[in-house]
Enzyme design. Sequence first.
Site, PDB file in Angstrom:
ATOM      1  N   HIS A 280     -10.374   1.652   6.558  1.00 14.48           N
ATOM      2  CA  HIS A 280     -10.471   0.293   7.067  1.00 14.48           C
ATOM      3  C   HIS A 280      -9.263  -0.457   6.537  1.00 14.48           C
ATOM      4  O   HIS A 280      -9.064  -0.538   5.330  1.00 14.48           O
ATOM      5  CB  HIS A 280     -11.762  -0.378   6.607  1.00 14.48           C
ATOM      6  CG  HIS A 280     -11.899  -1.766   7.122  1.00 14.48           C
ATOM      7  ND1 HIS A 280     -12.661  -2.079   8.219  1.00 14.48           N
ATOM      8  CD2 HIS A 280     -11.339  -2.933   6.722  1.00 14.48           C
ATOM      9  CE1 HIS A 280     -12.582  -3.375   8.456  1.00 14.48           C
ATOM     10  NE2 HIS A 280     -11.779  -3.918   7.559  1.00 14.48           N
ATOM     11  N   CYS A 281      -8.449  -0.966   7.417  1.00 15.79           N
ATOM     12  CA  CYS A 281      -7.224  -1.615   6.982  1.00 15.79           C
ATOM     13  C   CYS A 281      -7.358  -3.128   7.093  1.00 15.79           C
ATOM     14  O   CYS A 281      -7.427  -3.663   8.199  1.00 15.79           O
ATOM     15  CB  CYS A 281      -6.061  -1.145   7.847  1.00 15.79           C
ATOM     16  SG  CYS A 281      -4.479  -1.776   7.285  1.00 15.79           S
ATOM     17  N   PRO A 282      -7.394  -3.842   5.985  1.00 12.22           N
ATOM     18  CA  PRO A 282      -7.499  -5.296   6.085  1.00 12.22           C
ATOM     19  C   PRO A 282      -6.237  -5.933   6.647  1.00 12.22           C
ATOM     20  O   PRO A 282      -6.301  -7.008   7.230  1.00 12.22           O
ATOM     21  CB  PRO A 282      -7.728  -5.741   4.638  1.00 12.22           C
ATOM     22  CG  PRO A 282      -7.387  -4.593   3.788  1.00 12.22           C
ATOM     23  CD  PRO A 282      -7.410  -3.363   4.608  1.00 12.22           C
TER      24      PRO A 282
ATOM     25  N   GLY B 215      -6.805  -5.906  10.108  1.00 11.23           N
ATOM     26  CA  GLY B 215      -8.087  -6.517  10.424  1.00 11.23           C
ATOM     27  C   GLY B 215      -9.004  -5.649  11.249  1.00 11.23           C
ATOM     28  O   GLY B 215      -9.759  -6.145  12.083  1.00 11.23           O
TER      29      GLY B 215
ATOM     30  N   CYS C 188      -4.500  -1.045   2.329  1.00 16.31           N
ATOM     31  CA  CYS C 188      -3.907   0.158   2.917  1.00 16.31           C
ATOM     32  C   CYS C 188      -3.011   0.858   1.947  1.00 16.31           C
ATOM     33  O   CYS C 188      -3.021   2.056   1.815  1.00 16.31           O
ATOM     34  CB  CYS C 188      -3.045  -0.220   4.119  1.00 16.31           C
ATOM     35  SG  CYS C 188      -3.997  -0.394   5.574  1.00 16.31           S
TER      36      CYS C 188
END
Lengths: 158, 484
Positions: free
Chosen positions: B192-194, B197, B400
């Site tokens: 899950h890459c903030p 988003g 990430c």
Amino acid sequence: MATEFHNLQELRHSASLATKVFIQRDYSEGTICKFQTKFPSELDSRIERTLFEDTVKTLNTFYAEAEKIGGQSYLEGCLACATAYIIFLCMETRYEKVLKKISKYIQEQNEKIYAPRGLLITDPIERGMRVIEISIFEDRGSSGSSSSSSSTSSSSGR
Amino acid sequence: MHLGVAEPMRDCEYSQISTRSSTPMESPHKKRTPRRKWQTFPGRNKFYCNGRIMMARQTGVFYLTLVLIVVTSGLFFAFDCPYLASSLTPAVPAIGGVLFLFVLGTLLRTSFSDPGVLPRATPDEAADLERQIDIANGSSSGGYRRPPRTKEVIINGQTVKLKYCFTCKIFRPPRASHCSLCDNCVERFDHHCPWVGNCVGKRNYRFFYMFILSLSFLTVFIFAFVITHVILRSHRSGFLNALKDSPARYPSCVVVCFFSVWSIVGLSGFHTYLISSNQTTNEDIKGSWSSKRGKDNYNPYSYGNIFTNCCAALCGPLPPSLIDRRGFIQPDTPQPAPPTNGITMYGSTQSQSHMCDQDQCIQSTKFVLQAAATPLLQNEPVVMASEPPLPARTSLGGHCTSLPLGQPTPPTSTPNLSCEADLIPHQEGAHHHFLTPEEAPSPPGMLPCGSPLDHSHAVQFYSPASQDSLHEDSVRGLVKLSSV
């Protein structure tokens, strides 16, 4: 002889849903989309094994064709990359084209083979490609059988 | 027993997926605008443009990414390009422009597309699976045991375990994983890459890779030409004069570029390695296919050579979205029931199962159970037994560039206990919080209150700062008990 369902409309109106059988995915070859061809016992009295296996095998070939990594898919991929993937907004991918073929095939199978036997196949894409859902219908009008959940009782009731 | 746990994380977005959705539209004759499927989507995603755009819940960092890229490039085009175009070649701004547009395009594509979310099982499917699991496990001897819900398959000669997802009520396909931030199972889950988003999964991995690759080129490009600009100017008018001409932006531009270069280039290198060996970040972190696990351990998904692996990942066919977010809800379509049982029993009005909330309730309740032992036993087990312990079998919620967490799965070697790891990430990008309480399932009327946490696993416990005090107390209580 019990009422034969000649089309899907008739099936829906005069039959009641007895139970559903789910054909699960076969992951033995990795993550590609492939369904198990094992014949479920609930369908034993409703349809011939060969017909069922043919349907599932044909579906598997369709999916294999959609996911095939070869010349055409490379071309599509490189073209899309070169256009910063904008091309996907206008063009239909090969996968989507094959999915349309699959839905047509399933509809045709339903009309010709499954509906006359009181069965209905749901397109796997509507179930997230997890299962092939086969709904088993019972004839509402047949004597002695009500909306019981057992599919085998319907055959004896006729 | 209702523990009124205040949930600081929950925001108003939940109201859009409300209890109304669980009641099917009975009469099609009512004049009601047909609702689209995204409006009743059970995961924790945000939808925009009437379902065309799909993102994770926390999008703040994504806007930061956008701002950083646009501002840095904007400064470059505004101040450096005129000089460079005239003194070097106009190809410089042209190439820069193309790179910039490509970066933006791939970023938006990564952020807005469906990463490969698996729709949750319909109630019929879930019931069928439960039946099959019960048949497979046979009737448990005495007591109520929750058997481990795993299925083994052999893929290209390698044994792979498929785990059952309690939230989505499906056996996860190989390489799929449940993201706790988005509360969805995602196919070929990478992480899950903030920064974008969104989750990175099967459907948007290539866009993500293209994004970080082109961003590396862009940052190196900007960095190199800013330096060139300073050098050229200093040749003409001396170094100090050159800096005086454009005082403020050089340090900021250079600093941002410098740090970005190393982290982005490093990340691109890492993902190039992953693509060439056909692994996901998740698998790499867990060392699923590393030879350290065993001599015969190899990656069954790899095609054998680097070129084919790369082509398959980047140029392979793009599978369609399985969730059909813009489709209309048919009145007779079975809607996957959001796992509401536990929530309603705990008195929450939300029909969504919120991982944290339910988890807190379960943990807190278990703490009280174990601490008080007797009087509550008669009441609680009924509540506890009917809801399987929620696992959020997830991978991370992390940055990430800082390597994301894999699933801290305790080995399920003790078959009478299902120990599930619950990840409750609360802050994106900053910390990796995860909680692994060892939960003993509570059998009705047979709670072994003497030693409920009799495991062979080590209990790892992190106390996230953002948890509310009730949760902290209950968790501390659990830890105390487990150390006895």
